[in-house]
Write an enzyme that holds these catalytic residues in place. Structure first.
Site, PDB file in Angstrom:
ATOM      1  N   GLU A 155     -40.303 -38.633   0.116  1.00  0.00           N
ATOM      2  CA  GLU A 155     -40.394 -37.185  -0.145  1.00  0.00           C
ATOM      3  C   GLU A 155     -41.391 -36.809  -1.244  1.00  0.00           C
ATOM      4  O   GLU A 155     -41.070 -36.029  -2.142  1.00  0.00           O
ATOM      5  CB  GLU A 155     -39.007 -36.631  -0.495  1.00  0.00           C
ATOM      6  CG  GLU A 155     -37.982 -36.857   0.599  1.00  0.00           C
ATOM      7  CD  GLU A 155     -36.607 -36.278   0.267  1.00  0.00           C
ATOM      8  OE1 GLU A 155     -36.407 -35.768  -0.847  1.00  0.00           O
ATOM      9  OE2 GLU A 155     -35.717 -36.335   1.152  1.00  0.00           O
ATOM     10  N   ASN A 198     -41.569 -42.158   3.724  1.00  0.00           N
ATOM     11  CA  ASN A 198     -40.473 -41.457   4.403  1.00  0.00           C
ATOM     12  C   ASN A 198     -40.387 -40.012   3.918  1.00  0.00           C
ATOM     13  O   ASN A 198     -40.524 -39.757   2.719  1.00  0.00           O
ATOM     14  CB  ASN A 198     -39.160 -42.196   4.054  1.00  0.00           C
ATOM     15  CG  ASN A 198     -37.970 -41.747   4.864  1.00  0.00           C
ATOM     16  OD1 ASN A 198     -38.014 -41.749   6.092  1.00  0.00           O
ATOM     17  ND2 ASN A 198     -36.886 -41.383   4.183  1.00  0.00           N
ATOM     18  N   HIS A 234     -33.509 -34.379   9.750  1.00  0.00           N
ATOM     19  CA  HIS A 234     -32.263 -33.643   9.484  1.00  0.00           C
ATOM     20  C   HIS A 234     -32.413 -32.275  10.140  1.00  0.00           C
ATOM     21  O   HIS A 234     -33.196 -31.442   9.670  1.00  0.00           O
ATOM     22  CB  HIS A 234     -32.055 -33.467   7.981  1.00  0.00           C
ATOM     23  CG  HIS A 234     -31.836 -34.757   7.248  1.00  0.00           C
ATOM     24  ND1 HIS A 234     -30.701 -35.518   7.426  1.00  0.00           N
ATOM     25  CD2 HIS A 234     -32.589 -35.421   6.342  1.00  0.00           C
ATOM     26  CE1 HIS A 234     -30.770 -36.598   6.655  1.00  0.00           C
ATOM     27  NE2 HIS A 234     -31.912 -36.558   5.990  1.00  0.00           N
ATOM     28  N   ASP A 265     -29.686 -36.499  11.796  1.00  0.00           N
ATOM     29  CA  ASP A 265     -28.429 -35.784  12.017  1.00  0.00           C
ATOM     30  C   ASP A 265     -28.785 -34.400  12.530  1.00  0.00           C
ATOM     31  O   ASP A 265     -29.820 -33.840  12.167  1.00  0.00           O
ATOM     32  CB  ASP A 265     -27.495 -35.760  10.796  1.00  0.00           C
ATOM     33  CG  ASP A 265     -28.112 -35.288   9.496  1.00  0.00           C
ATOM     34  OD1 ASP A 265     -29.226 -34.740   9.512  1.00  0.00           O
ATOM     35  OD2 ASP A 265     -27.457 -35.459   8.453  1.00  0.00           O
TER      36      ASP A 265
HETATM   37  C1  XIL Z   1     -28.303 -38.030   0.548  1.00  0.00           C
HETATM   38  C2  XIL Z   1     -26.957 -38.719   0.695  1.00  0.00           C
HETATM   39  O1  XIL Z   1     -26.583 -38.676   2.042  1.00  0.00           O
HETATM   40  C3  XIL Z   1     -25.914 -38.046  -0.163  1.00  0.00           C
HETATM   41  O2  XIL Z   1     -24.713 -38.791  -0.158  1.00  0.00           O
HETATM   42  C4  XIL Z   1     -26.408 -37.882  -1.587  1.00  0.00           C
HETATM   43  O3  XIL Z   1     -25.475 -37.130  -2.322  1.00  0.00           O
HETATM   44  C5  XIL Z   1     -27.757 -37.201  -1.608  1.00  0.00           C
HETATM   45  O4  XIL Z   1     -28.662 -37.925  -0.794  1.00  0.00           O
HETATM   46  N1  XIL Z   1     -33.107 -37.471   2.104  1.00  0.00           N
HETATM   47  C6  XIL Z   1     -32.932 -38.782   1.778  1.00  0.00           C
HETATM   48  C7  XIL Z   1     -31.557 -39.316   1.604  1.00  0.00           C
HETATM   49  O5  XIL Z   1     -33.902 -39.551   1.746  1.00  0.00           O
HETATM   50  O6  XIL Z   1     -31.498 -40.321   0.632  1.00  0.00           O
HETATM   51  C8  XIL Z   1     -30.589 -38.221   1.249  1.00  0.00           C
HETATM   52  O7  XIL Z   1     -29.286 -38.782   1.218  1.00  0.00           O
HETATM   53  C9  XIL Z   1     -30.688 -37.090   2.236  1.00  0.00           C
HETATM   54  C10 XIL Z   1     -32.061 -36.487   2.222  1.00  0.00           C
END
Ligand code: XIL
Length: 453
Positions: A155, A198, A234, A265
């Site tokens: 990110e 990523n 996501h 998801d």
């Molecule tokens: C999220 C986890 O699912 C949570 O449990 C935590 O509180 C915050 O992070 N992008 C990512 C992941 O790369 O690591 C994140 O995971 C979701 C967004």
């Protein structure tokens, strides 16, 4: 025994010739991982170490998935909460579980602005550079040889139209060169791990994905080591699956990197959610260099976006329509219904199997009794779980000789053995029964697979 159950015994004798039976075996079940393997891909999930002790969680994980990503356990705050003191206990638990099950592990993640301890953000440039390289080195060395791919940088780009780097201690103090430096350090530590960038909101063609694209292109042209790009994926109504999803994966693949769906998801339910999952799986299969997909959790119960029910298994580990759609898109076939995910936790690939049959044993105006017979296969079993899906507005009024639980819709009932009838000798049977209120609907419930442990 409830009064209606007692009535049923008389009725059963009278109506024995009208009894219908269905039968399923868990042994015939396909799985996401094996179906994906048939297409030369993996199918993985994010895993949280603190749920591994829950038998249905571990059972579903082991049965369905062949890759894991630690959800939080490898992040900077979890591994190096204070400078140069490393803690790997929780992540190690996930890695050894994965190794015992022959699952690939994706390392997530080395350099990220989030879940970053405050001591890191407090450093000046020179210190920050050495802290970043030390973090990459120590963490990768600890897991050397055990990780198929690392999210080296996560990110780094801003949302929106700027195409600029996101403000972070790394970008702000080290400049844009921090990404290249992180990848070069990573390659020197574990030359056998794939090194990935990523990000999210890069799933379609847009300003942010264009910026990542330009970076990857530049890295490839200058020989900066990068092997793969992860697309978090996501999705929800505000951020739906883009129509150019496949085309976007393809244009990155064409730069000479592998691509993966890394945190999938999709909020929603029913057919709409199922179609979205199917489309995402098909897009990956259509891109030769899309090497696998990872969903961001096993069950809706523990999803970081739990209220959006974005995953493939419901809170009771029942298979959702999205599961069937994902499996079908992978060319697999579902035995239907949820199955409680190997609640005994033991040896899901072993020979503990069971079959179930259902009989509607008596009927009256506004209700009926059902009886489910569970039969152990050719090996003794220590527990069993069966799922029944009822047509609303039917409701189960009472149940005996089993332990029921329901999914959030209230229509899918998962029954596991009572304390006294879980252990069955090879070929032996037991049964449980229930009384259902028809509430105007006379259908017979759908019987799912039997899972034995
Ligand atoms: C999220 C986890 O699912 C949570 O449990 C935590 O509180 C915050 O992070 N992008 C990512 C992941 O790369 O690591 C994140 O995971 C979701 C967004």
């Amino acid at each position: 025994m409830p009064r209606r159950a007692a009535q049923a015994f008389t009725a059963v004798l009278l109506a024995a010739s009208t009894v219908t039976a269905l039968s399923h075996t868990a042994a015939a079940a396909d799985s996401l991982g094996s179906a994906a393997a048939g297409k030369g891909r993996y199918f993985g999930t994010a895993v949280a170490a603190n749920h591994l002790g829950e038998s249905a969680y571990a059972g579903t994980l082991d049965r369905e998935f062949n890759q894991v990503t630690p959800e939080n356990e490898m992040k900077w705050d979890a591994t190096e909460g204070s400078r140069n003191t490393f803690t790997f206990g929780n992540a190690d638990q996930i890695v050894s579980h994965a190794q015992s099950q022959n699952m690939k592990v994706r390392g997530h993640t080395l350099v990220w602005h989030s879940q970053l301890p405050s001591w890191v953000s407090g450093l000046g440039a020179t210190d920050l550079r050495s802290a970043m390289n030390n973090h990459i080195t120590q963490v990768m060395q600890h897991y050397k040889g055990k990780i198929y791919a690392w999210d080296v940088v996560n990110e780094a780009y801003q949302d929106g139209s700027s195409g600029a780097l996101r403000s972070s201690p790394f970008a702000d103090k080290l400049g844009s060169g921090f990404i290249e430096e992180a990848f070069r350090t990573a390659r020197s530590v574990d030359p056998n791990a794939k090194l990935c960038y990523n990000d999210y909101n890069t799933d379609g063609v847009n300003a942010k994905s264009n910026a990542v694209y330009a970076m990857v292109k530049d890295f490839k042209s200058r020989g900066v080591p990068i092997d793969c790009v992860g697309f978090q994926s996501h999705f929800n109504s505000a951020s739906p699956v883009p129509s150019d999803y496949q085309a976007n994966l393809q244009r990155f693949a064409d730069l000479g990197v592998d691509v993966q769906i890394t945190e999938l998801d999709i909020e929603g339910s029913g057919t709409a959610q199922a179609n979205n999952y199917s489309n995402v799986v098909k897009a990956c299969l259509a891109v030769t260099r899309c090497t696998g997909l990872t969903v961001w959790g096993v069950t809706d119960k523990y999803s970081w976006r739990s209220s959006g029910t974005p995953l493939l298994f419901d809170s009771n580990y029942g298979k959702k329509p999205a599961y069937d759609a994902a499996l079908a898109a992978l060319g697999g076939s579902s035995t239907g219904g949820g199955d409680g995910g190997n609640p005994g936790g033991g040896n899901p690939g072993g020979n503990a199997t069971c079959t179930v049959s259902f009989a509607r044993t008596s009927d009256w105006n506004d209700g009926y009794n059902g009886e489910v017979t569970v039969k152990a296969g050719s090996a003794p079993i220590n527990g069993w779980t069966v799922t029944l899906t009822f047509a609303p507005p039917q409701k189960v009024a009472s149940l005996w000789n089993g332990t029921p639980s329901w999914d959030s819709s209230g229509n899918v009932m998962t029954v596991r053995a009572a304390s006294y009838n879980g252990s069955l000798a090879a070929g032996a049977s037991t049964s449980f029964g229930f009384t259902a209120a028809k509430n105007g609907n006379n259908s017979t419930p759908t019987l799912g697979a039997c899972t034995a442990s």
